[in-house]
Design a protein around this motif. Sequence first.
Motif, PDB file in Angstrom:
ATOM      1  N   ARG A 180       0.828  -1.214   0.000  1.00 54.00           N
ATOM      2  CA  ARG A 180       0.000   0.000   0.000  1.00 54.00           C
ATOM      3  C   ARG A 180       0.861   1.262   0.000  1.00 54.00           C
ATOM      4  NH1 ARG A 180       0.370  -1.592   5.259  1.00 54.00           N
ATOM      5  NH2 ARG A 180       0.606   0.014   6.842  1.00 54.00           N
ATOM      6  N   HIS A 181       2.083   1.165   0.511  1.00 50.57           N
ATOM      7  CA  HIS A 181       2.964   2.331   0.521  1.00 50.57           C
ATOM      8  C   HIS A 181       3.438   2.691  -0.884  1.00 50.57           C
ATOM      9  CE1 HIS A 181       3.079   2.036   4.830  1.00 50.57           C
ATOM     10  NE2 HIS A 181       3.609   0.830   4.793  1.00 50.57           N
ATOM     11  N   SER A 182       3.386   1.723  -1.801  1.00 52.01           N
ATOM     12  CA  SER A 182       3.957   1.919  -3.145  1.00 52.01           C
ATOM     13  C   SER A 182       2.901   2.099  -4.216  1.00 52.01           C
ATOM     14  CB  SER A 182       4.814   0.704  -3.528  1.00 52.01           C
ATOM     15  OG  SER A 182       5.762   0.428  -2.531  1.00 52.01           O
ATOM     16  N   VAL A 183       1.634   1.804  -3.871  1.00 52.92           N
ATOM     17  CA  VAL A 183       0.566   1.698  -4.860  1.00 52.92           C
ATOM     18  C   VAL A 183      -0.448   2.802  -4.603  1.00 52.92           C
ATOM     19  CG1 VAL A 183      -1.456   0.283  -5.376  1.00 52.92           C
ATOM     20  CG2 VAL A 183       0.801  -0.782  -5.227  1.00 52.92           C
ATOM     21  N   ALA A 184      -0.751   3.588  -5.620  1.00 48.07           N
ATOM     22  CA  ALA A 184      -1.781   4.614  -5.440  1.00 48.07           C
ATOM     23  C   ALA A 184      -2.219   5.092  -6.800  1.00 48.07           C
ATOM     24  CB  ALA A 184      -1.248   5.783  -4.617  1.00 48.07           C
ATOM     25  N   ASP A 186      -5.341   6.407  -9.680  1.00 47.79           N
ATOM     26  CA  ASP A 186      -6.408   5.741 -10.423  1.00 47.79           C
ATOM     27  C   ASP A 186      -6.106   5.656 -11.907  1.00 47.79           C
ATOM     28  OD1 ASP A 186      -8.145   5.094  -8.386  1.00 47.79           O
ATOM     29  OD2 ASP A 186      -8.956   7.122  -8.309  1.00 47.79           O
ATOM     30  N   GLY A 187      -5.141   6.418 -12.379  1.00 49.48           N
ATOM     31  CA  GLY A 187      -4.857   6.420 -13.805  1.00 49.48           C
ATOM     32  C   GLY A 187      -4.406   5.047 -14.278  1.00 49.48           C
ATOM     33  N   HIS A 188      -4.661   4.753 -15.544  1.00 50.77           N
ATOM     34  CA  HIS A 188      -4.223   3.483 -16.104  1.00 50.77           C
ATOM     35  C   HIS A 188      -2.890   3.685 -16.817  1.00 50.77           C
ATOM     36  CE1 HIS A 188      -4.238  -0.455 -17.789  1.00 50.77           C
ATOM     37  NE2 HIS A 188      -4.202   0.023 -19.017  1.00 50.77           N
ATOM     38  N   VAL A 189      -1.842   3.046 -16.325  1.00 52.83           N
ATOM     39  CA  VAL A 189      -0.528   3.134 -16.960  1.00 52.83           C
ATOM     40  C   VAL A 189      -0.358   1.862 -17.770  1.00 52.83           C
ATOM     41  CG1 VAL A 189       1.938   3.430 -16.591  1.00 52.83           C
ATOM     42  CG2 VAL A 189       0.305   4.490 -15.006  1.00 52.83           C
ATOM     43  N   ASP A 190      -0.639   1.993 -19.072  1.00 49.95           N
ATOM     44  CA  ASP A 190      -0.770   0.779 -19.879  1.00 49.95           C
ATOM     45  C   ASP A 190       0.508  -0.051 -19.909  1.00 49.95           C
ATOM     46  OD1 ASP A 190      -2.535  -0.799 -21.676  1.00 49.95           O
ATOM     47  OD2 ASP A 190      -0.894  -0.411 -23.081  1.00 49.95           O
ATOM     48  N   ALA A 191       1.657   0.595 -20.075  1.00 49.60           N
ATOM     49  CA  ALA A 191       2.911  -0.170 -20.176  1.00 49.60           C
ATOM     50  C   ALA A 191       3.147  -0.989 -18.908  1.00 49.60           C
ATOM     51  CB  ALA A 191       4.083   0.778 -20.436  1.00 49.60           C
ATOM     52  N   ALA A 192       2.881  -0.382 -17.756  1.00 48.45           N
ATOM     53  CA  ALA A 192       3.079  -1.102 -16.489  1.00 48.45           C
ATOM     54  C   ALA A 192       2.056  -2.225 -16.348  1.00 48.45           C
ATOM     55  CB  ALA A 192       2.951  -0.122 -15.316  1.00 48.45           C
ATOM     56  N   LEU A 206       3.410 -14.774  -6.879  1.00 51.20           N
ATOM     57  CA  LEU A 206       3.626 -14.475  -5.462  1.00 51.20           C
ATOM     58  C   LEU A 206       5.058 -14.039  -5.200  1.00 51.20           C
ATOM     59  CD1 LEU A 206       1.519 -17.217  -3.631  1.00 51.20           C
ATOM     60  CD2 LEU A 206       0.895 -14.886  -4.273  1.00 51.20           C
ATOM     61  N   GLU A 207       6.001 -14.692  -5.872  1.00 44.94           N
ATOM     62  CA  GLU A 207       7.402 -14.361  -5.622  1.00 44.94           C
ATOM     63  C   GLU A 207       7.776 -12.991  -6.189  1.00 44.94           C
ATOM     64  OE1 GLU A 207       8.623 -17.849  -7.824  1.00 44.94           O
ATOM     65  OE2 GLU A 207       9.932 -16.615  -9.050  1.00 44.94           O
ATOM     66  N   ARG A 208       6.901 -12.381  -6.967  1.00 41.94           N
ATOM     67  CA  ARG A 208       7.238 -11.085  -7.565  1.00 41.94           C
ATOM     68  C   ARG A 208       6.492  -9.921  -6.926  1.00 41.94           C
ATOM     69  NH1 ARG A 208       7.420 -13.328 -13.738  1.00 41.94           N
ATOM     70  NH2 ARG A 208       9.218 -14.676 -13.359  1.00 41.94           N
ATOM     71  N   LEU A 209       5.587 -10.219  -6.027  1.00 39.29           N
ATOM     72  CA  LEU A 209       4.791  -9.138  -5.436  1.00 39.29           C
ATOM     73  C   LEU A 209       5.674  -8.100  -4.751  1.00 39.29           C
ATOM     74  CD1 LEU A 209       1.791 -11.092  -3.875  1.00 39.29           C
ATOM     75  CD2 LEU A 209       1.753  -9.623  -5.909  1.00 39.29           C
ATOM     76  N   PHE A 210       6.639  -8.564  -3.973  1.00 40.28           N
ATOM     77  CA  PHE A 210       7.428  -7.619  -3.179  1.00 40.28           C
ATOM     78  C   PHE A 210       8.296  -6.718  -4.059  1.00 40.28           C
ATOM     79  CE2 PHE A 210      10.825  -6.330  -0.195  1.00 40.28           C
ATOM     80  CZ  PHE A 210      10.045  -5.798   0.808  1.00 40.28           C
ATOM     81  N   SER A 211       8.557  -7.150  -5.297  1.00 40.08           N
ATOM     82  CA  SER A 211       9.358  -6.308  -6.196  1.00 40.08           C
ATOM     83  C   SER A 211       8.672  -4.965  -6.434  1.00 40.08           C
ATOM     84  CB  SER A 211       9.608  -7.021  -7.527  1.00 40.08           C
ATOM     85  OG  SER A 211       8.424  -7.072  -8.301  1.00 40.08           O
ATOM     86  N   ILE A 212       7.341  -4.934  -6.307  1.00 44.20           N
ATOM     87  CA  ILE A 212       6.628  -3.661  -6.476  1.00 44.20           C
ATOM     88  C   ILE A 212       7.067  -2.669  -5.397  1.00 44.20           C
ATOM     89  CG2 ILE A 212       4.336  -2.603  -6.310  1.00 44.20           C
ATOM     90  CD1 ILE A 212       3.247  -5.163  -7.654  1.00 44.20           C
ATOM     91  N   ALA A 219      14.015   2.117  -7.492  1.00 37.88           N
ATOM     92  CA  ALA A 219      14.066   2.474  -8.906  1.00 37.88           C
ATOM     93  C   ALA A 219      13.038   3.529  -9.265  1.00 37.88           C
ATOM     94  CB  ALA A 219      13.870   1.219  -9.766  1.00 37.88           C
ATOM     95  N   GLY A 220      12.399   4.127  -8.254  1.00 41.82           N
ATOM     96  CA  GLY A 220      11.465   5.205  -8.539  1.00 41.82           C
ATOM     97  C   GLY A 220      10.195   4.780  -9.251  1.00 41.82           C
ATOM     98  N   LEU A 221       9.788   3.524  -9.101  1.00 43.53           N
ATOM     99  CA  LEU A 221       8.514   3.092  -9.685  1.00 43.53           C
ATOM    100  C   LEU A 221       7.404   3.957  -9.089  1.00 43.53           C
ATOM    101  CD1 LEU A 221       6.918   0.966 -11.401  1.00 43.53           C
ATOM    102  CD2 LEU A 221       6.714  -0.378  -9.286  1.00 43.53           C
ATOM    103  N   LEU A 222       6.656   4.637  -9.962  1.00 40.57           N
ATOM    104  CA  LEU A 222       5.643   5.579  -9.477  1.00 40.57           C
ATOM    105  C   LEU A 222       4.386   4.841  -9.023  1.00 40.57           C
ATOM    106  CD1 LEU A 222       6.142   8.403 -12.114  1.00 40.57           C
ATOM    107  CD2 LEU A 222       6.919   8.347  -9.728  1.00 40.57           C
ATOM    108  N   PRO A 223       3.656   5.430  -8.079  1.00 35.58           N
ATOM    109  CA  PRO A 223       2.504   4.734  -7.485  1.00 35.58           C
ATOM    110  C   PRO A 223       1.440   4.298  -8.499  1.00 35.58           C
ATOM    111  CG  PRO A 223       3.123   6.601  -6.122  1.00 35.58           C
ATOM    112  CD  PRO A 223       3.977   6.676  -7.345  1.00 35.58           C
ATOM    113  N   ALA A 224       1.156   5.125  -9.494  1.00 39.67           N
ATOM    114  CA  ALA A 224       0.130   4.736 -10.471  1.00 39.67           C
ATOM    115  C   ALA A 224       0.615   3.558 -11.319  1.00 39.67           C
ATOM    116  CB  ALA A 224      -0.246   5.918 -11.355  1.00 39.67           C
TER     117      ALA A 224
END
Lengths: 293, 293
Positions: A180-184, A186-192, A206-212, A219-224
């Motif tokens: 929840r700290h990394s995800v926010a 409402d916009g749709h970021v199609d590439a992501a 499951l093994e990739r969830l924490f990479s978010i 790496a500055g992955l933006l919340p949207a």
Amino acid sequence: MEKPDWIAVDWGTTQLRAFVMRGNVPLASAESPDGMAQLAPDAFEPALLRLIDPWLTDATLPVIACGMVGARQGWVEAPYRSVPCAPVATGQTQVVPTRDPRIRVEIVPGLSQQTSADVMRGEETQIAGFLVQVPEFEGVLILPGTHSKHVQIAAGQVVRFATHMTGELFALLSRQSVLRHSVAGDGHVDAAFVEGVESGLTGHVLERLFSIRAEGLLAGLLPAAARARLSGMLIGAELARLPAAADYVLIGNGGLIALYARAMAVAGLNSKQHDGADLVCKGLGVVRGEMAR
Amino acid sequence: MEKPDWIAVDWGTTQLRAFVMRGNVPLASAESPDGMAQLAPDAFEPALLRLIDPWLTDATLPVIACGMVGARQGWVEAPYRSVPCAPVATGQTQVVPTRDPRIRVEIVPGLSQQTSADVMRGEETQIAGFLVQVPEFEGVLILPGTHSKHVQIAAGQVVRFATHMTGELFALLSRQSVLRHSVAGDGHVDAAFVEGVESGLTGHVLERLFSIRAEGLLAGLLPAAARARLSGMLIGAELARLPAAADYVLIGNGGLIALYARAMAVAGLNSKQHDGADLVCKGLGVVRGEMAR
């Protein structure tokens, strides 16, 4: 308003919706937040009457309801019908004892599957409504949502089905987990989203969830974009083992269906979209016998 | 009590634990629920002082802390060190400005990984403590927990690592999802756990989660067995892609480690267990330079 002859009710876990009907035509509708999860057994009749009272007269109106209202924790349990079977059937509803003489309430049974145990309540009625419109359909219906359903249809019957907790997982992970700290946003970021779908299609989600979380920190992955990636990963995982050869129809409304259509395309699966808005009324009409099948 | 010469602090998201040390020997310990998540930046020093005040004298005591206290949302951010590297290093701590002259606080950096982005805070110190005891270890350390860590060790360095959200997923699914209705009890139902592990090892976990609910409704799956199955499924999924050839050591305490050992055996993976109780003190001792490596 024309004189109504029955009332259709879609009573889910968190919401109650009613339609006052003449034949197979809805004359008006109303909704309230009196979902099944909020109500003790003796609170169902008053909640229903609060909503539909303006439509009632001295005559007794049939009320046909589907959804979680028929669960064990609901108003009165409507025992499941076992697949393979038609999605709904006349004469197999559960009659509910009521005090008010102006209504006679029946609940539509859900469906159950013994091998690969599964259950549904409510979707069977939408499926019946869909088959009113596309009676010859053979293939797989996908009804996205909190508990997404994949339903194989042949010869007008539900052959088998599978439930994926995709929507519930997305809500839990995006609102309650460390992600929840990394995800926010409402916009749709199609590439992501596409990247997430491709990751999900591999089956190792499951093994990739924490990479978010980690990419947000490192790496500055933006919340949207993080939100779109998470959504894509879970939808991709849901679609990972669908056969390429089948015909798919997505049933539902708005943005979620568009998201699934995009994910199906990424997965190399063809799909059509079908508006789910009035399918419950159509399906309940089948139960009432108003519609020829 | 002997005269202490430093204080070791394990400061996680939900808990604060402190050990008053003489050399590498803990003389006493104390803990409080003042985890990092509950504290604004200016509340860390008072929370620490409340806990360790009985140990303080006129002299300035070094305090070395590890864990989420060094996160961006923590007291003061301690920048990550990038793998491959030794789990901890002397002279790379983050000094924290404090008001009370009786303490001098330093925070141990966490580790980060750029390719397959990942982070850890706290486990690096446990790993350093383990390597004090088993300096020649080469293989994979598994530290189960809310965010389970798999850490590949070679030549005394952390080569790479991966985080699995297994514990957090189990908590969310068993307490907050629709599965909470089907899952309860504390007893270990081994057959159901093993069945869950086998299911999880196939990698297709998400599509099977809802079967726990459905089997509760249709087939009388009992709540304790359902809980064991869910636990097994998630742990099995975590272990699904581990290579059979490596040497594994499970680090931690009590029941969770035993559960993982059982799951490793089902997966055909050999593992040893190592008590995690005092590894943080040993690892912080390495940072302080009290222990020869």
